[in-house]
Design an enzyme around this catalytic site. Sequence first.
Site, PDB file in Angstrom:
ATOM      1  CG  LEU A  47      77.031  90.940 122.646  1.00 42.55           C
ATOM      2  CD1 LEU A  47      78.370  90.442 122.109  1.00 42.55           C
ATOM      3  CD2 LEU A  47      76.778  90.334 124.015  1.00 42.55           C
ATOM      4  CG  ASP A  48      76.787  92.765 116.367  1.00 41.74           C
ATOM      5  OD1 ASP A  48      76.845  94.001 116.412  1.00 41.74           O
ATOM      6  OD2 ASP A  48      77.639  92.062 115.807  1.00 41.74           O
ATOM      7  NE  ARG A  49      67.386  92.468 116.416  1.00 37.26           N
ATOM      8  CZ  ARG A  49      66.647  92.799 115.394  1.00 37.26           C
ATOM      9  NH1 ARG A  49      66.529  94.059 115.059  1.00 37.26           N
ATOM     10  NH2 ARG A  49      66.042  91.909 114.687  1.00 37.26           N
ATOM     11  CB  SER A  51      76.085  88.535 119.645  1.00 36.73           C
ATOM     12  OG  SER A  51      76.560  88.491 118.315  1.00 36.73           O
ATOM     13  NE  ARG A 146      76.858  91.155 111.674  1.00 34.27           N
ATOM     14  CZ  ARG A 146      75.923  90.613 112.448  1.00 34.27           C
ATOM     15  NH1 ARG A 146      75.497  91.271 113.513  1.00 34.27           N
ATOM     16  NH2 ARG A 146      75.421  89.438 112.179  1.00 34.27           N
TER      17      ARG A 146
END
Length: 185
Positions: A47-49, A51, A146
Amino acid sequence: MLILFNKPYDVLSQFTDRGTQTGGTPTARPTLSAFIAVPGVYPAGRLDRDSEGLLLLTDDGRLQARIADPKFKMPKTYLVQVEGDVQAAALERLRRGVELNDGLTRPALVERIDPPALWPRDPPVRFRKSVPDCWLRLTIHEGRNRQVRRMTAAVGHPTLRLVRWSIGEWTLDGIEPGTWREATG
């Protein structure tokens, strides 16, 4: 063991930060180790930073692969605040699949929703009186880098806030940001 963690905004989905700034200075970004002190568990997916939301961690390699591997088509549902007033044509494009630079996405399940009752984000999403926004519930069955952000941008509605609410049967329900619980059953 399976851990359901509500990852806050700006936290890396890993236990250590090997990043460096320009000039070789090590960074000091928050990681999972500030929140989870359980030995032997690793994230099942990313999970992206920038998000927020559900991140699953497990000590079971087979379960980790089943959760993270797109061939198992495990649904991932996101609550997405986007810029602009999303109309039916943009929703239909998301439902059919969107052409991205790495190919056509699988069709998504998507609907406009009322603003969800979520925790405040720190820092808050920038509010602009002259630019409307709205919320979507979007479910995908793959996990490209993403992907949700790129999909909403491709239909003309950049993502402002992205919260993963569920992965398969597991949800964030009742889990506050920065906290976790062990899955039962």
